[in-house]
Design a protein around this motif. Structure first.
Motif, PDB file in Angstrom:
ATOM      1  N   LEU A  27     -49.884  -9.957   7.439  1.00  0.00           N
ATOM      2  CA  LEU A  27     -48.814 -10.776   6.870  1.00  0.00           C
ATOM      3  C   LEU A  27     -47.855 -11.121   8.013  1.00  0.00           C
ATOM      4  N   ILE A  28     -47.693 -12.411   8.283  1.00  0.00           N
ATOM      5  CA  ILE A  28     -46.856 -12.853   9.401  1.00  0.00           C
ATOM      6  C   ILE A  28     -45.879 -13.922   8.915  1.00  0.00           C
ATOM      7  N   PRO A  29     -44.572 -13.706   9.012  1.00  0.00           N
ATOM      8  CA  PRO A  29     -43.639 -14.805   8.748  1.00  0.00           C
ATOM      9  C   PRO A  29     -43.882 -15.937   9.747  1.00  0.00           C
ATOM     10  N   ILE A  30     -43.833 -17.179   9.280  1.00  0.00           N
ATOM     11  CA  ILE A  30     -44.017 -18.339  10.155  1.00  0.00           C
ATOM     12  C   ILE A  30     -42.885 -19.330   9.920  1.00  0.00           C
ATOM     13  N   ALA A  31     -42.570 -20.085  10.948  1.00  0.00           N
ATOM     14  CA  ALA A  31     -41.466 -21.045  10.865  1.00  0.00           C
ATOM     15  C   ALA A  31     -41.800 -22.277  11.700  1.00  0.00           C
ATOM     16  N   ASN A  32     -41.094 -23.359  11.425  1.00  0.00           N
ATOM     17  CA  ASN A  32     -41.270 -24.596  12.180  1.00  0.00           C
ATOM     18  C   ASN A  32     -40.002 -25.430  12.065  1.00  0.00           C
ATOM     19  N   GLU A  33     -39.881 -26.410  12.955  1.00  0.00           N
ATOM     20  CA  GLU A  33     -38.727 -27.302  12.945  1.00  0.00           C
ATOM     21  C   GLU A  33     -39.049 -28.577  12.174  1.00  0.00           C
ATOM     22  N   PRO A  34     -38.058 -29.164  11.499  1.00  0.00           N
ATOM     23  CA  PRO A  34     -38.301 -30.445  10.815  1.00  0.00           C
ATOM     24  C   PRO A  34     -38.677 -31.540  11.804  1.00  0.00           C
ATOM     25  N   ARG A  35     -39.502 -32.454  11.351  1.00  0.00           N
ATOM     26  CA  ARG A  35     -39.927 -33.602  12.161  1.00  0.00           C
ATOM     27  C   ARG A  35     -39.087 -34.802  11.758  1.00  0.00           C
ATOM     28  N   ALA A  36     -38.522 -35.484  12.749  1.00  0.00           N
ATOM     29  CA  ALA A  36     -37.502 -36.511  12.493  1.00  0.00           C
ATOM     30  C   ALA A  36     -38.097 -37.911  12.482  1.00  0.00           C
ATOM     31  N   TYR A  37     -39.052 -38.166  11.579  1.00  0.00           N
ATOM     32  CA  TYR A  37     -39.571 -39.520  11.442  1.00  0.00           C
ATOM     33  C   TYR A  37     -38.507 -40.415  10.789  1.00  0.00           C
ATOM     34  N   SER A  38     -38.597 -41.711  11.084  1.00  0.00           N
ATOM     35  CA  SER A  38     -37.558 -42.639  10.633  1.00  0.00           C
ATOM     36  C   SER A  38     -37.467 -42.732   9.115  1.00  0.00           C
ATOM     37  N   TRP A  39     -38.575 -42.471   8.410  1.00  0.00           N
ATOM     38  CA  TRP A  39     -38.555 -42.598   6.951  1.00  0.00           C
ATOM     39  C   TRP A  39     -37.990 -41.358   6.255  1.00  0.00           C
ATOM     40  N   GLY A  40     -37.622 -40.341   7.010  1.00  0.00           N
ATOM     41  CA  GLY A  40     -37.134 -39.110   6.415  1.00  0.00           C
ATOM     42  C   GLY A  40     -35.762 -39.246   5.790  1.00  0.00           C
ATOM     43  N   SER A  41     -35.386 -38.235   5.036  1.00  0.00           N
ATOM     44  CA  SER A  41     -34.072 -38.179   4.385  1.00  0.00           C
ATOM     45  C   SER A  41     -33.131 -37.311   5.221  1.00  0.00           C
ATOM     46  N   PRO A  42     -31.877 -37.716   5.407  1.00  0.00           N
ATOM     47  CA  PRO A  42     -30.936 -36.864   6.148  1.00  0.00           C
ATOM     48  C   PRO A  42     -30.417 -35.682   5.336  1.00  0.00           C
ATOM     49  N   THR A  43     -30.676 -35.645   4.026  1.00  0.00           N
ATOM     50  CA  THR A  43     -30.044 -34.618   3.176  1.00  0.00           C
ATOM     51  C   THR A  43     -31.009 -33.691   2.441  1.00  0.00           C
ATOM     52  N   LEU A  44     -32.248 -34.128   2.148  1.00  0.00           N
ATOM     53  CA  LEU A  44     -33.095 -33.367   1.239  1.00  0.00           C
ATOM     54  C   LEU A  44     -33.545 -32.025   1.826  1.00  0.00           C
ATOM     55  N   ILE A  45     -34.016 -32.010   3.057  1.00  0.00           N
ATOM     56  CA  ILE A  45     -34.433 -30.739   3.658  1.00  0.00           C
ATOM     57  C   ILE A  45     -33.234 -29.828   3.908  1.00  0.00           C
ATOM     58  N   PRO A  46     -32.118 -30.332   4.468  1.00  0.00           N
ATOM     59  CA  PRO A  46     -30.939 -29.458   4.565  1.00  0.00           C
ATOM     60  C   PRO A  46     -30.516 -28.882   3.215  1.00  0.00           C
ATOM     61  N   GLY A  47     -30.604 -29.689   2.157  1.00  0.00           N
ATOM     62  CA  GLY A  47     -30.254 -29.186   0.832  1.00  0.00           C
ATOM     63  C   GLY A  47     -31.206 -28.097   0.364  1.00  0.00           C
ATOM     64  N   LEU A  48     -32.483 -28.220   0.710  1.00  0.00           N
ATOM     65  CA  LEU A  48     -33.465 -27.210   0.315  1.00  0.00           C
ATOM     66  C   LEU A  48     -33.187 -25.871   0.992  1.00  0.00           C
ATOM     67  N   VAL A  49     -32.908 -25.909   2.302  1.00  0.00           N
ATOM     68  CA  VAL A  49     -32.765 -24.662   3.060  1.00  0.00           C
ATOM     69  C   VAL A  49     -31.331 -24.154   3.093  1.00  0.00           C
ATOM     70  N   GLY A  50     -30.373 -24.964   2.581  1.00  0.00           N
ATOM     71  CA  GLY A  50     -28.997 -24.509   2.475  1.00  0.00           C
ATOM     72  C   GLY A  50     -28.207 -24.567   3.767  1.00  0.00           C
ATOM     73  N   ARG A  51     -28.285 -25.692   4.467  1.00  0.00           N
ATOM     74  CA  ARG A  51     -27.475 -25.877   5.668  1.00  0.00           C
ATOM     75  C   ARG A  51     -26.902 -27.285   5.680  1.00  0.00           C
ATOM     76  N   GLU A  52     -25.966 -27.502   6.563  1.00  0.00           N
ATOM     77  CA  GLU A  52     -25.334 -28.814   6.676  1.00  0.00           C
ATOM     78  C   GLU A  52     -26.304 -29.823   7.296  1.00  0.00           C
ATOM     79  N   PRO A  53     -26.305 -31.066   6.814  1.00  0.00           N
ATOM     80  CA  PRO A  53     -27.142 -32.099   7.437  1.00  0.00           C
ATOM     81  C   PRO A  53     -26.704 -32.368   8.871  1.00  0.00           C
ATOM     82  N   THR A  54     -27.651 -32.771   9.683  1.00  0.00           N
ATOM     83  CA  THR A  54     -27.349 -33.140  11.070  1.00  0.00           C
ATOM     84  C   THR A  54     -26.962 -34.607  11.193  1.00  0.00           C
ATOM     85  N   GLY A  55     -27.221 -35.383  10.146  1.00  0.00           N
ATOM     86  CA  GLY A  55     -27.004 -36.819  10.204  1.00  0.00           C
ATOM     87  C   GLY A  55     -28.259 -37.581  10.575  1.00  0.00           C
TER      88      GLY A  55
END
Length: 408
Positions: A2-30
């Motif tokens: 059992l291994i915890p795994i993590a990754n960084e969000p990918r900043a494609y142009s079609w992404g949302s500035p708020t949905l992933i930050p809202g999921l993980v509970g942090r402030e949006p980067t803009g």
């Protein structure tokens, strides 16, 4: 294991500035945040706490690569319209482009591996919009009747009504995407601005937004032919081989076969291989393919009937834990709350957006706490045949060297 795994969000142009930050509970980067990848895909492998990538961990254990890739996807605008090949089509196309010595990272390369890429998405947001599959022709003709008359609108209508639906729709795709449609795209866009229809109000809203985001793109006409689907949280869509799709807005968990083979049909600045798209696309009209989950006790099971993956969703509370068998290499992803993942005498506490990898030998996983967890695993007995494993690993290693990119 059992291994915890993590990754960084990918900043494609079609992404949302708020949905992933809202999921993980942090402030949006803009900035737009489009996807987080959980898996060993060489385009963006997850990392273990010791800094090793998951593909390196699996290779070190002598384990085969994962047959799937799990993602959190957050769409703030339309993704490209796309379709994926069948396994046989991918194998043939990959061999053809290899023989032609087309670099795998070339902009005009279509087949970056020899695998198919069916995919399923389950909505996390209260509304997830997607265009999937081609709408029944009679309904599309009613939609076109709601547009003010213009030569381009009439031309689209006449072509759709000219013959049997699959052939007529294929003809329209070829006509529009090849650049032979003249002013039809601009005529359709102009007509959309003043169109009105109670039956197709949501479709017109989405099409106007697409036209504004992708000015002059022939994909606007392709999108006009497609089913608009609105999922509620927990509902799922499936995109099998050949089916056109383009996610529009919302947050979801996506699970797909581990491949980067995409044939685009508009709404993108990337390469559109019209001839190859027309060769593999399914132009049979009909409703969008949904996946209705079955129940295994407190667990929802999303089975699309493909061997590469199966998705499960479990909700646990302080008074009700969940216990599931581990029948193959599994990734557990928490999307709400805080959950203890226990397996093989090991334990990891995960918050929303955090995940853990469980090896095929784990036997069982117990989920405790208060939250919601998705579990991805192969859809067939594991491990795969030795020959298939070796061939797949060879493709992955070469792809890492040549810079395999996201297929979305």
């Amino acid at each position: 294991m059992l291994i915890p795994i993590a990754n960084e969000p990918r900043a494609y142009s079609w992404g949302s500035p708020t949905l992933i930050p809202g999921l993980v509970g942090r402030e949006p980067t803009g900035l737009p945040e489009a996807e987080i990848w959980y898996g060993d895909h060489p385009g963006s492998p997850s990392r273990a706490p010791d800094g090793r990538t998951l593909d390196a961990v699996l290779a070190g254990e002598g384990a085969p690569p994962l047959p799937y890739l799990l993602k959190v996807l957050a769409a703030g605008m339309s993704l490209s319209i796309q379709a994926h090949p069948s396994k046989a089509e991918a194998e043939e196309g990959y061999a053809r482009e290899e023989a032609a010595d087309i670099p795998r990272d070339a902009d005009d390369r279509t087949y970056r591996d020899a695998n198919h890429k069916p995919e399923i998405i389950v909505a996390l947001s209260d509304r997830f919009r997607a265009l999937v599959g081609l709408r029944e022709v009679d309904a599309t003709l009613r939609l076109l009747d709601a547009l003010p008359s213009a030569p381009g609108v009439v031309a689209v209508r006449d072509r759709i009504a000219a013959g049997e639906p699959p052939a007529a729709l294929r003809d329209v795709l070829a006509w529009v995407l090849s650049g032979d449609a003249g002013d039809a795209v601009s005529d359709v866009v102009a007509a959309l601005s003043s169109a009105d229809s109670a039956e197709f109000a949501a479709e017109l809203e989405v099409l106007r937004r697409i036209a504004a985001d992708f000015p002059g793109d022939p994909g606007v006409v392709v999108a006009l032919l497609m089913n608009l689907v609105e999922l509620r949280a927990g509902e799922a869509l499936f995109a099998p081989a050949g089916v056109l799709h383009a996610y529009q807005e919302g947050l979801g968990v996506e699970l797909m076969a581990a491949s980067d083979n995409v044939l685009r049909g508009g709404l993108t600045p990337k390469h559109v291989d019209v001839a190859e798209l027309l060769r593999i696309v399914d132009t049979t009209p009909g409703p969008a393919p949904r996946v209705v989950p079955s129940r295994d006790g407190a667990v929802a099971v999303y089975d699309a009937g493909v061997p590469d993956f199966l998705l499960q969703r479990a909700e646990v509370t302080a008074d009700a834990e969940a216990s599931l068998p581990v029948t193959g290499p599994t990734i557990a992803l928490v999307v709400r709350g805080r959950v203890d993942v226990v397996s093989g005498g090991e334990e990891a506490t995960l918050a929303a957006g955090e995940a853990a990898f469980l090896s095929a030998e784990s036997g069982e996983v117990v989920l405790r706490g208060d939250g919601e967890v998705f579990l991805a695993r192969p859809g067939k007995p594991w491990p795969p045949p030795v020959g298939a494993t070796r061939a797949r690993r060879a493709v992955k290693v070469q792809s890492r060297v040549e810079g395999l990119r996201s297929a979305t």
